[in-house]
Design an enzyme around this catalytic site. Structure first.
Site: not given
Ligand code: SAJ
Length: 414
Positions: A212, A266
């Site tokens: 995780k 997360c």
């Molecule tokens: N972000 C960027 N650039 C990107 C992707 C995301 O700047 O290309 C930023 C987003 O804007 C946001 C942050 O990262 O601020 C996190 O967003 P996210 O969509 O990457 O992730 P979360 O926090 O919504 O969900 C993540 C997911 N983990 C992965 O994709 C590896 C989800 O599957 C997990 O279940 C979740 O964390 C968790 O609960 O741990």
């Protein structure tokens, strides 16, 4: 094994959808939650969090009598712990909610019960859970004492669902299940197969815990790479969005997108659990965290530099949520940027956030929440902080006469 009664401890963003998923499979589910208001809300058939389809599922589960919430733990055949694991100062993991959950369920345990930890946790936490429970229940045997023959089975199974897609991903995603013994893993897999259509893949508890943390750290490092590229590209007068689009045409390159920083509860938290466990060996993971955490400051300075051209510019910030198309403002880099800009330019900052009706306390009284049309009419500087679908629909011509700081590439990517 038969799981007639399933108890979910912690009815938040993960616990409540999971409870609803079991209830939809006609299992009796007892949700245990310390917050009385949340318990009352759920028992009325309502929900306290915004997630597509969750309201319908919870209402059906409660009215059909499969789901009930309570503040006190009750007996069950399986207990699933889904409580928060924040960090203390200095990025030290805080396991007090997990320990409290163990104290609450320990008196209810009987031989044959299964306990699954879902909360994102540092490696070794499942073993701690087993120790905390064993300390209270010397009348039962636990895997660390009796191995495969233990009365109680304990496993770790991380959630992996993406906010906004929780209900679908809960059912479809593969699950990594790490038991303290092989029988513990098997028991936990049987529990999840009640509603999971993805594969249930068995491993040991420590590997599942690290898996995780690895998934979220991988994403954090990749985003940090994109954020660093965006700063380098600004210096070299290169459009980073085009750069990444072109580099990603290589069959083995897949760079994520830069932004104003990394938010949510997360990705910005979990890598620190690895750093805490192996501080001398986590240089890349720590650096990625620092790169992403420093991005809001970089955006603020860019806006401040743009503001020097004006006497008293109106600064319109588009988006407050931590990512696109959600209403969740927790740990949002956008909120922190708007807050700092409002301190620096009092009375000059307005915000547009189509997914909320009221500003969070940190901004209330310092910033005005307005509609996009009004912001476009009065702004001198436009700062795009979230790539909400509504912002992508705005005709770029309406921003032509403004200074635009586009942290998400909305204007470029469309
Ligand atoms: N972000 C960027 N650039 C990107 C992707 C995301 O700047 O290309 C930023 C987003 O804007 C946001 C942050 O990262 O601020 C996190 O967003 P996210 O969509 O990457 O992730 P979360 O926090 O919504 O969900 C993540 C997911 N983990 C992965 O994709 C590896 C989800 O599957 C997990 O279940 C979740 O964390 C968790 O609960 O741990």
């Amino acid at each position: 094994m038969s799981f007639d009664v399933i108890s979910i401890v912690g009815l938040g963003y993960i616990g409540l959808p999971t409870a609803a998923a079991f209830a939809a499979r006609r299992k009796t589910v007892i949700g245990v939650e310390v917050n009385r208001t949340t318990v009352d809300t759920i028992n009325r058939g309502d929900v306290h969090i915004v997630e597509p389809e969750l309201d319908m599922l919870v209402r059906a589960a409660v009215t059909q009598g499969y789901l009930r919430a309570t503040t006190e733990a009750e007996q069950a055949d399986a207990f699933l712990i889904a409580v928060p694991t924040p960090f203390h100062d200095g990025h030290k993991p805080n396991l007090t909610y997990i320990e409290a959950a163990c104290c609450a369920i320990a008196p209810m345990l009987k031989a044959g019960d299964l306990i699954v930890l879902e909360s994102t946790s540092p490696v070794g936490t499942t073993e701690k859970v087993a120790e905390w429970l064993a300390a209270v229940r010397s009348d039962l045997t636990f895997p660390q004492q009796a191995g495969e023959n233990s009365d109680i089975r304990i496993a770790y199974c991380p959630e992996r669902v993406l906010p906004g897609h929780v209900i679908r991903e809960l059912v479809e995603n593969d699950r990594v299940i790490g038991g303290m013994t092989a029988r513990c893993s098997e028991a936990a897999a049987e529990l999840y197969r009640i509603f999971v259509r993805g594969d249930c893949i068995l491993t040991d508890a420590r590997t599942a815990e690290m898996c995780k943390l690895t998934e979220n750290s991988f994403r954090d490092v990749n985003i940090a790479f994109a954020n660093e590229l965006s700063i380098i590209s600004d210096k070299l007068d290169i459009n980073v969005w085009e750069l990444i689009r072109l580099a990603n045409r290589h069959p083995r390159v897949n760079i994520l997108q830069p932004g104003p920083g990394v938010g949510g509860h997360c990705i910005a938290v979990d890598p620190w659990f690895i750093v805490d466990s192996a501080p001398d060996d986590s240089q890349l993971i720590r650096t990625a965290r620092n790169v992403n955490d420093s991005k809001p400051g970089y955006v603020i300075e860019r806006v401040a530099r743009a503001a020097q051209r004006f006497r008293e510019p109106v600064i319109a910030c588009f988006g407050l949520a931590f990512k696109a198309n959600i209403d969740d403002l927790r740990e949002s880099p956008a909120v922190s940027i708007v807050q700092h800009l409002a301190d620096r330019f009092p009375g000059q900052v307005i915000a547009v956030e189509p997914n909320i009706d009221a500003l969070p306390p940190a901004l209330d009284g310092h910033v005005r929440l307005v509609e996009a049309a009004q912001a476009l009419a009065v702004a001198d500087i436009i700062v795009i902080l979230v790539d909400h679908v509504q912002f992508k629909r705005i005709d770029p011509i309406r921003m032509q006469a403004k200074v635009v700081v586009d942290t998400r590439g909305v204007l470029i990517r469309g």
